[in-house]
Design a protein around this motif. Structure first.
Motif, PDB file in Angstrom:
ATOM      1  N   LEU A  93      -2.323   4.076  -4.913  1.00 45.44           N
ATOM      2  CA  LEU A  93      -3.257   2.946  -4.792  1.00 45.44           C
ATOM      3  C   LEU A  93      -4.310   3.213  -3.724  1.00 45.44           C
ATOM      4  N   ARG A  94      -3.922   3.858  -2.645  1.00 48.25           N
ATOM      5  CA  ARG A  94      -4.904   4.210  -1.612  1.00 48.25           C
ATOM      6  C   ARG A  94      -5.991   5.092  -2.218  1.00 48.25           C
ATOM      7  N   TRP A  95      -5.567   6.056  -3.047  1.00 43.68           N
ATOM      8  CA  TRP A  95      -6.534   6.946  -3.686  1.00 43.68           C
ATOM      9  C   TRP A  95      -7.458   6.169  -4.617  1.00 43.68           C
ATOM     10  N   VAL A  96      -6.884   5.344  -5.481  1.00 43.96           N
ATOM     11  CA  VAL A  96      -7.691   4.578  -6.431  1.00 43.96           C
ATOM     12  C   VAL A  96      -8.629   3.632  -5.684  1.00 43.96           C
ATOM     13  N   GLU A  97      -8.118   2.937  -4.686  1.00 43.48           N
ATOM     14  CA  GLU A  97      -8.933   1.952  -3.974  1.00 43.48           C
ATOM     15  C   GLU A  97     -10.009   2.589  -3.098  1.00 43.48           C
ATOM     16  N   SER A  98      -9.863   3.874  -2.793  1.00 43.14           N
ATOM     17  CA  SER A  98     -10.909   4.549  -2.015  1.00 43.14           C
ATOM     18  C   SER A  98     -11.992   5.124  -2.917  1.00 43.14           C
ATOM     19  N   THR A  99     -11.862   4.900  -4.214  1.00 45.41           N
ATOM     20  CA  THR A  99     -12.830   5.436  -5.164  1.00 45.41           C
ATOM     21  C   THR A  99     -14.120   4.633  -5.085  1.00 45.41           C
ATOM     22  N   GLY A 100     -15.167   5.332  -4.688  1.00 41.18           N
ATOM     23  CA  GLY A 100     -16.480   4.708  -4.603  1.00 41.18           C
ATOM     24  C   GLY A 100     -17.396   5.236  -5.691  1.00 41.18           C
ATOM     25  N   LYS A 101     -18.641   4.831  -5.620  1.00 44.24           N
ATOM     26  CA  LYS A 101     -19.637   5.197  -6.620  1.00 44.24           C
ATOM     27  C   LYS A 101     -19.765   6.713  -6.757  1.00 44.24           C
ATOM     28  N   GLU A 102     -19.755   7.420  -5.641  1.00 48.50           N
ATOM     29  CA  GLU A 102     -19.940   8.872  -5.698  1.00 48.50           C
ATOM     30  C   GLU A 102     -18.782   9.561  -6.422  1.00 48.50           C
ATOM     31  N   ARG A 103     -17.558   9.127  -6.143  1.00 45.98           N
ATOM     32  CA  ARG A 103     -16.416   9.753  -6.825  1.00 45.98           C
ATOM     33  C   ARG A 103     -16.425   9.423  -8.321  1.00 45.98           C
ATOM     34  N   VAL A 104     -16.790   8.188  -8.666  1.00 52.28           N
ATOM     35  CA  VAL A 104     -16.892   7.818 -10.090  1.00 52.28           C
ATOM     36  C   VAL A 104     -17.951   8.691 -10.753  1.00 52.28           C
ATOM     37  N   GLN A 105     -19.085   8.872 -10.080  1.00 47.72           N
ATOM     38  CA  GLN A 105     -20.156   9.719 -10.623  1.00 47.72           C
ATOM     39  C   GLN A 105     -19.653  11.153 -10.792  1.00 47.72           C
ATOM     40  N   GLY A 106     -18.875  11.628  -9.831  1.00 46.89           N
ATOM     41  CA  GLY A 106     -18.316  12.973  -9.927  1.00 46.89           C
ATOM     42  C   GLY A 106     -17.388  13.123 -11.121  1.00 46.89           C
ATOM     43  N   MET A 107     -16.600  12.093 -11.393  1.00 47.44           N
ATOM     44  CA  MET A 107     -15.705  12.139 -12.549  1.00 47.44           C
ATOM     45  C   MET A 107     -16.503  12.102 -13.849  1.00 47.44           C
ATOM     46  N   ARG A 108     -17.565  11.325 -13.852  1.00 46.50           N
ATOM     47  CA  ARG A 108     -18.421  11.305 -15.047  1.00 46.50           C
ATOM     48  C   ARG A 108     -19.024  12.689 -15.273  1.00 46.50           C
ATOM     49  N   PHE A 109     -19.452  13.318 -14.175  1.00 45.30           N
ATOM     50  CA  PHE A 109     -19.978  14.676 -14.285  1.00 45.30           C
ATOM     51  C   PHE A 109     -18.930  15.609 -14.887  1.00 45.30           C
ATOM     52  N   ALA A 110     -17.709  15.542 -14.361  1.00 45.75           N
ATOM     53  CA  ALA A 110     -16.636  16.424 -14.839  1.00 45.75           C
ATOM     54  C   ALA A 110     -16.366  16.209 -16.324  1.00 45.75           C
ATOM     55  N   PHE A 155      -2.356   9.445 -10.133  1.00 46.09           N
ATOM     56  CA  PHE A 155      -3.531   9.873  -9.374  1.00 46.09           C
ATOM     57  C   PHE A 155      -4.724  10.161 -10.267  1.00 46.09           C
ATOM     58  N   ASP A 156      -4.535  10.074 -11.573  1.00 44.59           N
ATOM     59  CA  ASP A 156      -5.613  10.380 -12.506  1.00 44.59           C
ATOM     60  C   ASP A 156      -6.057   9.155 -13.300  1.00 44.59           C
ATOM     61  N   THR A 177     -10.639  -1.603 -11.888  1.00 46.85           N
ATOM     62  CA  THR A 177      -9.576  -2.592 -12.054  1.00 46.85           C
ATOM     63  C   THR A 177      -8.522  -2.078 -13.032  1.00 46.85           C
ATOM     64  N   ALA A 178      -8.968  -1.519 -14.146  1.00 47.38           N
ATOM     65  CA  ALA A 178      -8.028  -0.958 -15.122  1.00 47.38           C
ATOM     66  C   ALA A 178      -7.236   0.187 -14.501  1.00 47.38           C
ATOM     67  N   ALA A 179      -7.893   1.027 -13.719  1.00 47.69           N
ATOM     68  CA  ALA A 179      -7.214   2.148 -13.060  1.00 47.69           C
ATOM     69  C   ALA A 179      -6.162   1.641 -12.073  1.00 47.69           C
ATOM     70  N   ARG A 180      -6.512   0.624 -11.306  1.00 45.51           N
ATOM     71  CA  ARG A 180      -5.581   0.042 -10.334  1.00 45.51           C
ATOM     72  C   ARG A 180      -4.344  -0.513 -11.050  1.00 45.51           C
ATOM     73  N   GLU A 181      -4.566  -1.239 -12.137  1.00 42.13           N
ATOM     74  CA  GLU A 181      -3.444  -1.810 -12.895  1.00 42.13           C
ATOM     75  C   GLU A 181      -2.568  -0.715 -13.504  1.00 42.13           C
ATOM     76  N   ALA A 182      -3.204   0.332 -14.026  1.00 37.13           N
ATOM     77  CA  ALA A 182      -2.443   1.455 -14.604  1.00 37.13           C
ATOM     78  C   ALA A 182      -1.635   2.172 -13.522  1.00 37.13           C
ATOM     79  N   THR A 183      -2.212   2.309 -12.343  1.00 35.56           N
ATOM     80  CA  THR A 183      -1.499   2.957 -11.235  1.00 35.56           C
ATOM     81  C   THR A 183      -0.240   2.178 -10.890  1.00 35.56           C
ATOM     82  N   ILE A 184      -0.351   0.868 -10.848  1.00 36.62           N
ATOM     83  CA  ILE A 184       0.813   0.029 -10.547  1.00 36.62           C
ATOM     84  C   ILE A 184       1.879   0.206 -11.625  1.00 36.62           C
ATOM     85  N   LEU A 185       1.459   0.216 -12.883  1.00 37.89           N
ATOM     86  CA  LEU A 185       2.424   0.380 -13.976  1.00 37.89           C
ATOM     87  C   LEU A 185       3.114   1.754 -13.931  1.00 37.89           C
TER      88      LEU A 185
END
Length: 187
Positions: A93-110, A155-156, A177-185
């Motif tokens: 959850l710490r990892w997911v909640e620390s996800t900001g715009k730049e990391r999301v953009q990086g994942m989109r790039f990947a 973590f993914d 939000t979906a990522a956070r919920e999936a992480t909890i599950l």
């Protein structure tokens, strides 16, 4: 105002190059973006850009280095945490909640540039394996394989949510939000 007073420090310039490059690589693709495109978007000369980065691949490597530092910071945080059955959940959850715009953009790039990501992975920059050390620290050595796989998946979740959101009108907040919920599950 003279030229010196309008110049940014080198670290700010590098950060701006990385930000703009990531946007262009995601929008146009790694192969579809030239050094000239990046320089023009920044309003600098190609030689100024080359002063900071010798190639487009060097820019990508610098972006990946930033992600690697984030993983190292997460590992350092884990080392300071008390052991317990909820350590995996707290860490993921710490990892997911620390996800900001730049990391999301990086994942989109990947997601959009699998060829260069595969090439870098083959050269030893496989970001998918970076969480192995985190999982090793939050799970017992004898944890079953299925538990280890679920931990890796936890973590993914942001990447998975971005993939699932392709072609939809989902906002970054909804993806997170979906990522956070999936992480909890998963944890």
């Amino acid at each position: 105002m003279d030229e010196k007073s309008t110049r940014r420090p080198g670290s700010e310039t590098r950060a701006e190059i990385l930000r703009v490059s990531l946007e262009l690589f995601t929008e146009r693709g790694f192969e579809g973006t030239s050094i000239r495109d990046i320089a023009e978007a920044l309003g600098v000369t190609k030689s100024s850009l080359y002063y900071h980065f010798p190639s487009k691949e060097a820019i990508i490597r610098a972006l990946l280095d930033g992600r690697r530092r984030e993983i190292d910071e997460l590992l350092a945080w884990v080392e300071e945490q008390p052991a317990g059955p909820d350590l995996l959940r707290r860490t993921a959850l710490r990892w997911v909640e620390s996800t900001g715009k730049e990391r999301v953009q990086g994942m989109r790039f990947a997601h959009a540039n699998r060829a260069i990501m595969q090439k870098l992975a083959e050269e030893g920059s496989d970001r998918r394996t970076w969480f192995d050390a985190v999982v090793d620290r939050v799970l017992a050595d004898d944890a079953p394989t299925v538990t280890r796989l679920r931990a890796q998946m936890a973590f993914d979740t942001v990447s998975a949510a971005l993939f699932a959101a392709q072609g939809t009108a989902a906002s970054d907040d909804e993806v997170l939000t979906a990522a956070r919920e999936a992480t909890i599950l998963l944890t």
